[in-house]
Design a protein around this motif. Structure first.
Motif, mmCIF file in Angstrom:
data_model
loop_
_atom_site.group_PDB
_atom_site.id
_atom_site.type_symbol
_atom_site.label_atom_id
_atom_site.label_comp_id
_atom_site.label_asym_id
_atom_site.label_seq_id
_atom_site.Cartn_x
_atom_site.Cartn_y
_atom_site.Cartn_z
ATOM 1 N N ARG A 52 0.879 -1.170 0.000
ATOM 2 C CA ARG A 52 0.000 0.000 0.000
ATOM 3 C C ARG A 52 0.913 1.215 0.000
ATOM 4 N NH1 ARG A 52 -4.638 0.057 2.883
ATOM 5 N NH2 ARG A 52 -5.108 -1.988 2.066
ATOM 6 N N ASP A 53 0.708 2.147 -0.923
ATOM 7 C CA ASP A 53 1.671 3.249 -0.993
ATOM 8 C C ASP A 53 1.208 4.520 -0.294
ATOM 9 O OD1 ASP A 53 -0.245 3.799 -2.850
ATOM 10 O OD2 ASP A 53 1.123 4.660 -4.315
ATOM 11 N N TYR A 54 2.191 5.281 0.130
ATOM 12 C CA TYR A 54 1.941 6.600 0.702
ATOM 13 C C TYR A 54 2.215 7.599 -0.409
ATOM 14 C CZ TYR A 54 2.063 4.390 5.267
ATOM 15 O OH TYR A 54 1.805 3.590 6.335
ATOM 16 N N ALA A 56 1.559 10.604 -0.749
ATOM 17 C CA ALA A 56 2.026 11.922 -0.318
ATOM 18 C C ALA A 56 3.308 11.822 0.508
ATOM 19 C CB ALA A 56 0.946 12.621 0.498
ATOM 20 N N THR A 58 4.006 10.434 3.485
ATOM 21 C CA THR A 58 3.735 10.875 4.854
ATOM 22 C C THR A 58 4.921 10.543 5.759
ATOM 23 O OG1 THR A 58 1.538 10.072 4.323
ATOM 24 C CG2 THR A 58 1.887 10.798 6.582
ATOM 25 N N PRO A 60 6.521 9.045 8.866
ATOM 26 C CA PRO A 60 6.101 8.029 9.841
ATOM 27 C C PRO A 60 6.317 8.530 11.267
ATOM 28 C CG PRO A 60 8.215 7.426 8.873
ATOM 29 C CD PRO A 60 7.773 8.694 8.190
ATOM 30 N N PRO A 61 5.560 7.980 12.229
ATOM 31 C CA PRO A 61 5.716 8.428 13.614
ATOM 32 C C PRO A 61 7.140 8.175 14.131
ATOM 33 C CG PRO A 61 3.870 6.883 13.386
ATOM 34 C CD PRO A 61 4.551 6.925 12.071
ATOM 35 N N ALA A 151 1.425 0.490 18.416
ATOM 36 C CA ALA A 151 0.249 1.356 18.438
ATOM 37 C C ALA A 151 0.480 2.612 17.594
ATOM 38 C CB ALA A 151 -0.083 1.745 19.877
ATOM 39 N N LEU A 152 1.697 3.164 17.691
ATOM 40 C CA LEU A 152 2.020 4.360 16.898
ATOM 41 C C LEU A 152 1.816 4.108 15.404
ATOM 42 C CD1 LEU A 152 5.378 5.760 18.355
ATOM 43 C CD2 LEU A 152 3.198 6.937 18.256
ATOM 44 N N TYR A 153 2.205 2.900 14.992
ATOM 45 C CA TYR A 153 2.140 2.568 13.566
ATOM 46 C C TYR A 153 0.814 1.924 13.181
ATOM 47 C CZ TYR A 153 6.812 4.124 12.570
ATOM 48 O OH TYR A 153 7.903 4.932 12.374
ATOM 49 N N GLY A 154 -0.073 1.745 14.142
ATOM 50 C CA GLY A 154 -1.377 1.170 13.839
ATOM 51 C C GLY A 154 -1.276 -0.277 13.360
ATOM 52 N N PHE A 162 7.063 -1.642 6.935
ATOM 53 C CA PHE A 162 7.028 -0.302 6.337
ATOM 54 C C PHE A 162 8.342 -0.065 5.599
ATOM 55 C CE2 PHE A 162 4.164 -0.254 9.891
ATOM 56 C CZ PHE A 162 3.095 0.512 9.463
ATOM 57 N N ALA A 170 7.571 7.819 4.538
ATOM 58 C CA ALA A 170 7.087 6.476 4.225
ATOM 59 C C ALA A 170 6.806 6.331 2.737
ATOM 60 C CB ALA A 170 5.829 6.189 5.028
ATOM 61 N N PHE A 173 3.651 0.234 2.751
ATOM 62 C CA PHE A 173 3.659 -0.762 3.813
ATOM 63 C C PHE A 173 2.897 -2.009 3.389
ATOM 64 C CE2 PHE A 173 -0.527 -1.046 5.952
ATOM 65 C CZ PHE A 173 -1.200 -0.015 5.318
#
Lengths: 203, 107
Positions: A52-54, A56, A58, A60-61, A151-154, A162, A170, A173
Protein backbone atom coordinates in the motif's frame (compact mmCIF):
# COMPACT_ATOMS: atom_id res chain seq x y z
CA UNK A 1 -1.86 -2.69 -28.61
CA UNK A 2 -4.59 -4.58 -30.42
CA UNK A 3 -7.61 -2.34 -30.90
CA UNK A 4 -10.73 -3.66 -29.26
CA UNK A 5 -8.80 -5.83 -26.80
CA UNK A 6 -10.74 -5.88 -23.53
CA UNK A 7 -9.31 -3.51 -20.93
CA UNK A 8 -8.59 -6.39 -18.57
CA UNK A 9 -6.42 -8.16 -21.15
CA UNK A 10 -4.61 -4.93 -21.93
CA UNK A 11 -3.87 -4.39 -18.24
CA UNK A 12 -2.60 -7.93 -17.99
CA UNK A 13 -0.31 -7.51 -20.94
CA UNK A 14 1.24 -4.43 -19.31
CA UNK A 15 1.91 -6.39 -16.14
CA UNK A 16 3.49 -9.11 -18.25
CA UNK A 17 5.81 -6.62 -19.91
CA UNK A 18 6.92 -5.18 -16.59
CA UNK A 19 7.57 -8.69 -15.30
CA UNK A 20 9.71 -9.54 -18.34
CA UNK A 21 11.72 -6.34 -17.97
CA UNK A 22 12.24 -7.12 -14.30
CA UNK A 23 13.41 -10.61 -15.11
CA UNK A 24 16.07 -9.16 -17.39
CA UNK A 25 17.04 -6.60 -14.77
CA UNK A 26 16.26 -3.88 -17.27
CA UNK A 27 13.93 -1.83 -15.16
CA UNK A 28 15.61 1.35 -14.07
CA UNK A 29 13.67 3.94 -12.12
CA UNK A 30 14.68 7.47 -13.02
CA UNK A 31 15.14 10.30 -10.53
CA UNK A 32 13.26 13.55 -10.75
CA UNK A 33 14.96 16.89 -10.24
CA UNK A 34 14.13 16.74 -6.52
CA UNK A 35 16.43 13.75 -6.14
CA UNK A 36 13.45 11.50 -5.49
CA UNK A 37 12.54 8.51 -7.59
CA UNK A 38 9.71 9.12 -9.99
CA UNK A 39 6.55 8.14 -8.10
CA UNK A 40 4.95 6.88 -11.30
CA UNK A 41 7.91 4.56 -11.83
CA UNK A 42 7.78 3.28 -8.25
CA UNK A 43 4.05 2.58 -8.47
CA UNK A 44 4.27 -0.66 -10.53
CA UNK A 45 6.99 -2.01 -8.21
CA UNK A 46 4.86 -1.26 -5.16
CA UNK A 47 1.94 -2.89 -6.90
CA UNK A 48 3.83 -6.07 -7.81
CA UNK A 49 5.03 -6.33 -4.21
CA UNK A 50 1.48 -5.60 -3.05
CA UNK A 51 2.55 -2.65 -0.91
CA UNK A 52 0.00 0.00 0.00
CA UNK A 53 1.67 3.25 -0.99
CA UNK A 54 1.94 6.60 0.70
CA UNK A 55 1.40 8.77 -2.34
CA UNK A 56 2.03 11.92 -0.32
CA UNK A 57 5.10 10.40 1.35
CA UNK A 58 3.74 10.88 4.85
CA UNK A 59 6.26 11.16 7.68
CA UNK A 60 6.10 8.03 9.84
CA UNK A 61 5.72 8.43 13.61
CA UNK A 62 8.98 8.97 15.48
CA UNK A 63 9.99 6.34 17.97
CA UNK A 64 12.96 5.36 20.02
CA UNK A 65 13.61 2.11 21.78
CA UNK A 66 16.22 -0.26 23.01
CA UNK A 67 17.71 -3.04 20.91
CA UNK A 68 18.35 -6.62 22.03
CA UNK A 69 21.94 -5.67 22.83
CA UNK A 70 20.66 -2.76 24.95
CA UNK A 71 21.62 -0.08 22.45
CA UNK A 72 19.27 2.89 22.14
CA UNK A 73 17.86 3.22 18.63
CA UNK A 74 15.62 5.91 17.21
CA UNK A 75 14.08 6.32 13.81
CA UNK A 76 15.52 9.83 13.59
CA UNK A 77 19.11 8.61 13.75
CA UNK A 78 18.50 6.45 10.66
CA UNK A 79 17.46 9.48 8.59
CA UNK A 80 19.36 9.45 5.31
CA UNK A 81 19.10 5.67 4.99
CA UNK A 82 16.47 3.58 3.27
CA UNK A 83 14.70 1.77 6.10
CA UNK A 84 12.80 -1.51 6.11
CA UNK A 85 10.87 -1.48 9.37
CA UNK A 86 9.48 -4.93 10.13
CA UNK A 87 7.11 -5.74 13.01
CA UNK A 88 7.37 -9.36 14.15
CA UNK A 89 7.04 -11.82 17.02
CA UNK A 90 8.60 -15.22 17.65
CA UNK A 91 5.20 -16.94 17.67
CA UNK A 92 4.31 -15.44 14.28
CA UNK A 93 4.62 -18.29 11.76
CA UNK A 94 4.43 -16.05 8.72
CA UNK A 95 7.20 -13.80 10.06
CA UNK A 96 9.68 -16.65 10.27
CA UNK A 97 10.55 -17.18 6.57
CA UNK A 98 10.91 -13.41 6.10
CA UNK A 99 13.59 -12.91 8.72
CA UNK A 100 16.54 -14.66 6.97
CA UNK A 101 15.51 -12.84 3.78
CA UNK A 102 15.66 -9.48 5.54
CA UNK A 103 19.02 -10.50 7.02
CA UNK A 104 20.39 -11.19 3.53
CA UNK A 105 19.06 -7.87 2.22
CA UNK A 106 20.68 -6.03 5.12
CA UNK A 107 24.02 -7.71 4.37
CA UNK A 108 23.78 -7.04 0.66
CA UNK A 109 22.61 -3.44 0.74
CA UNK A 110 23.81 -1.98 4.05
CA UNK A 111 27.00 -0.59 2.51
CA UNK A 112 24.79 1.37 0.09
CA UNK A 113 22.58 2.75 2.85
CA UNK A 114 19.87 0.21 3.66
CA UNK A 115 18.92 -0.27 7.31
CA UNK A 116 16.67 -3.14 8.34
CA UNK A 117 15.00 -2.71 11.73
CA UNK A 118 12.92 -5.41 13.35
CA UNK A 119 10.44 -4.43 16.04
CA UNK A 120 9.60 -7.28 18.35
CA UNK A 121 6.00 -7.11 19.43
CA UNK A 122 5.22 -7.49 23.13
CA UNK A 123 7.72 -10.22 23.98
CA UNK A 124 10.50 -10.55 26.51
CA UNK A 125 14.10 -9.86 25.67
CA UNK A 126 14.88 -13.54 26.27
CA UNK A 127 12.27 -14.75 23.77
CA UNK A 128 13.48 -12.29 21.14
CA UNK A 129 17.12 -13.17 21.80
CA UNK A 130 16.52 -16.91 21.43
CA UNK A 131 14.75 -16.31 18.13
CA UNK A 132 17.48 -14.00 16.80
CA UNK A 133 20.14 -16.54 17.71
CA UNK A 134 18.25 -19.42 16.13
CA UNK A 135 17.79 -17.55 12.84
CA UNK A 136 21.20 -15.83 12.92
CA UNK A 137 19.83 -12.29 12.78
CA UNK A 138 22.32 -9.44 13.03
CA UNK A 139 20.17 -6.44 12.07
CA UNK A 140 18.91 -4.30 14.97
CA UNK A 141 15.92 -5.72 16.82
CA UNK A 142 14.03 -3.22 18.93
CA UNK A 143 11.94 -4.43 21.83
CA UNK A 144 8.37 -3.13 22.13
CA UNK A 145 7.33 -4.80 25.36
CA UNK A 146 4.27 -2.60 25.96
CA UNK A 147 3.27 -2.37 22.29
CA UNK A 148 3.72 1.41 22.11
CA UNK A 149 5.60 1.40 18.81
CA UNK A 150 3.02 -1.02 17.37
CA UNK A 151 0.25 1.36 18.44
CA UNK A 152 2.02 4.36 16.90
CA UNK A 153 2.14 2.57 13.57
CA UNK A 154 -1.38 1.17 13.84
CA UNK A 155 -0.09 -2.38 13.46
CA UNK A 156 -2.99 -4.83 13.63
CA UNK A 157 -1.35 -8.02 12.35
CA UNK A 158 2.10 -9.55 12.00
CA UNK A 159 4.21 -9.32 10.06
CA UNK A 160 3.69 -5.70 9.06
CA UNK A 161 6.48 -3.97 7.18
CA UNK A 162 7.03 -0.30 6.34
CA UNK A 163 9.45 0.96 3.71
CA UNK A 164 10.89 4.41 4.41
CA UNK A 165 12.97 6.51 1.99
CA UNK A 166 16.18 8.45 2.56
CA UNK A 167 14.11 11.58 3.10
CA UNK A 168 12.65 9.91 6.22
CA UNK A 169 9.21 9.57 4.65
CA UNK A 170 7.09 6.48 4.23
CA UNK A 171 6.98 4.89 0.77
CA UNK A 172 4.66 1.97 1.43
CA UNK A 173 3.66 -0.76 3.81
CA UNK A 174 2.58 -4.38 3.78
CA UNK A 175 0.39 -6.31 6.16
CA UNK A 176 1.44 -9.94 5.83
CA UNK A 177 4.57 -11.52 4.40
CA UNK A 178 6.06 -10.39 1.10
CA UNK A 179 8.74 -11.56 -1.35
CA UNK A 180 11.44 -9.19 -0.14
CA UNK A 181 14.09 -10.83 -2.31
CA UNK A 182 12.05 -10.74 -5.51
CA UNK A 183 13.16 -8.78 -8.57
CA UNK A 184 10.60 -6.07 -7.88
CA UNK A 185 11.66 -5.75 -4.23
CA UNK A 186 15.29 -5.43 -5.29
CA UNK A 187 14.35 -2.88 -7.97
CA UNK A 188 12.40 -0.89 -5.38
CA UNK A 189 15.28 -0.93 -2.89
CA UNK A 190 17.76 0.04 -5.61
CA UNK A 191 15.54 2.92 -6.76
CA UNK A 192 15.20 4.21 -3.21
CA UNK A 193 18.92 3.85 -2.52
CA UNK A 194 19.58 5.91 -5.66
CA UNK A 195 17.60 8.82 -4.23
CA UNK A 196 19.60 11.62 -2.71
CA UNK A 197 18.95 12.35 0.93
CA UNK A 198 17.93 15.95 1.50
CA UNK A 199 20.49 18.18 3.21
CA UNK A 200 20.09 18.28 6.98
CA UNK A 201 19.11 21.94 6.94
CA UNK A 202 16.05 21.11 4.83
CA UNK A 203 14.71 18.77 7.48
CA UNK B 1 -21.29 3.44 5.62
CA UNK B 2 -18.17 3.99 3.59
CA UNK B 3 -19.79 3.60 0.24
CA UNK B 4 -19.96 6.70 -1.89
CA UNK B 5 -23.52 6.16 -3.01
CA UNK B 6 -24.58 5.92 0.63
CA UNK B 7 -22.63 9.04 1.51
CA UNK B 8 -24.70 11.04 -0.98
CA UNK B 9 -27.87 9.98 0.85
CA UNK B 10 -26.49 11.40 4.12
CA UNK B 11 -25.31 14.52 2.35
CA UNK B 12 -28.80 15.03 0.92
CA UNK B 13 -30.12 15.19 4.48
CA UNK B 14 -27.54 17.87 5.29
CA UNK B 15 -25.43 15.51 7.38
CA UNK B 16 -21.65 15.76 7.64
CA UNK B 17 -20.08 12.43 8.48
CA UNK B 18 -16.93 12.44 10.65
CA UNK B 19 -14.99 9.27 11.38
CA UNK B 20 -13.06 8.94 14.64
CA UNK B 21 -10.48 6.27 15.38
CA UNK B 22 -7.67 5.75 17.87
CA UNK B 23 -5.07 5.58 15.11
CA UNK B 24 -2.57 8.22 14.15
CA UNK B 25 -3.27 10.08 10.92
CA UNK B 26 -0.27 8.17 9.52
CA UNK B 27 -2.30 4.96 9.36
CA UNK B 28 -5.67 6.65 8.83
CA UNK B 29 -4.47 8.28 5.64
CA UNK B 30 -3.73 5.04 3.76
CA UNK B 31 -6.97 3.54 5.09
CA UNK B 32 -8.99 6.51 3.85
CA UNK B 33 -7.21 6.50 0.50
CA UNK B 34 -7.67 2.76 -0.01
CA UNK B 35 -11.42 3.04 0.57
CA UNK B 36 -11.63 6.45 -1.12
CA UNK B 37 -13.55 7.72 1.90
CA UNK B 38 -15.46 10.88 0.96
CA UNK B 39 -15.49 12.20 4.55
CA UNK B 40 -12.77 13.22 7.04
CA UNK B 41 -11.24 10.88 9.60
CA UNK B 42 -10.19 12.34 12.95
CA UNK B 43 -7.38 10.92 15.03
CA UNK B 44 -8.14 10.34 18.72
CA UNK B 45 -4.65 9.07 19.50
CA UNK B 46 -3.14 8.49 22.02
CA UNK B 47 -5.48 9.45 24.85
CA UNK B 48 -8.77 8.47 23.21
CA UNK B 49 -10.32 11.60 24.75
CA UNK B 50 -13.24 11.78 22.35
CA UNK B 51 -14.02 8.07 22.63
CA UNK B 52 -13.86 8.24 26.42
CA UNK B 53 -16.06 11.30 26.62
CA UNK B 54 -18.64 9.56 24.42
CA UNK B 55 -18.42 6.51 26.67
CA UNK B 56 -17.44 4.07 23.95
CA UNK B 57 -13.80 3.37 24.76
CA UNK B 58 -12.89 -0.08 25.97
CA UNK B 59 -9.71 0.29 28.07
CA UNK B 60 -9.02 -3.41 28.18
CA UNK B 61 -9.08 -3.80 24.42
CA UNK B 62 -7.73 -0.28 23.80
CA UNK B 63 -10.44 0.02 21.17
CA UNK B 64 -13.70 1.86 20.78
CA UNK B 65 -17.02 0.13 20.30
CA UNK B 66 -18.43 0.57 16.87
CA UNK B 67 -20.69 3.53 17.47
CA UNK B 68 -22.56 6.32 15.71
CA UNK B 69 -23.81 9.58 17.19
CA UNK B 70 -26.21 11.97 15.52
CA UNK B 71 -25.47 15.55 16.53
CA UNK B 72 -27.81 18.39 15.61
CA UNK B 73 -26.76 21.92 14.54
CA UNK B 74 -27.03 23.05 18.20
CA UNK B 75 -24.47 20.40 19.21
CA UNK B 76 -26.97 18.16 20.93
CA UNK B 77 -26.80 14.39 20.50
CA UNK B 78 -30.17 13.35 19.13
CA UNK B 79 -29.52 9.65 18.64
CA UNK B 80 -26.84 7.04 19.18
CA UNK B 81 -26.19 3.56 17.84
CA UNK B 82 -23.66 1.54 19.84
CA UNK B 83 -22.59 -2.00 18.99
CA UNK B 84 -21.89 -3.85 22.27
CA UNK B 85 -18.43 -5.20 23.13
CA UNK B 86 -17.37 -8.29 21.28
CA UNK B 87 -20.15 -8.05 18.71
CA UNK B 88 -19.38 -7.52 15.07
CA UNK B 89 -22.85 -6.40 14.07
CA UNK B 90 -22.90 -4.15 11.04
CA UNK B 91 -24.94 -0.99 11.38
CA UNK B 92 -26.32 -0.50 7.89
CA UNK B 93 -26.79 2.86 6.23
CA UNK B 94 -30.44 2.02 5.69
CA UNK B 95 -30.95 1.62 9.44
CA UNK B 96 -29.13 4.88 10.20
CA UNK B 97 -30.99 6.82 7.51
CA UNK B 98 -34.37 5.47 8.61
CA UNK B 99 -33.69 6.39 12.26
CA UNK B 100 -32.28 9.80 11.30
CA UNK B 101 -35.34 10.65 9.23
CA UNK B 102 -37.52 9.62 12.14
CA UNK B 103 -35.59 11.87 14.56
CA UNK B 104 -35.62 14.77 12.10
CA UNK B 105 -39.34 14.32 11.47
CA UNK B 106 -40.11 14.76 15.17
CA UNK B 107 -38.44 18.14 15.40
Amino acid sequence: MTPGLPAVLRAWSLVGLAARLLACGLLVVGLTETGRADQAALAPLLKTLDLRDYTARTAPPKFSGSTLDARPLSLAECRGSVIILNFWASWCLECRPEMPVLERLQREFSSRGLVVIGVNTRETKEAARRYAKELGLTFPLVLDRDGKINALYGVVGLPTTFVIGRDGRAIGFAVGPREWESASARALIAALLAESAPPLAAQ
Amino acid sequence: MARKADYKRFENLGIQILGVSSNLTFSQQTFAESLKLPYPLLSDFPEAKVMRSYGVFNDKMMLANRAFFLIDPQGIIRKKWIVPNGETTVVYSDTLLRDIQEVMGKR
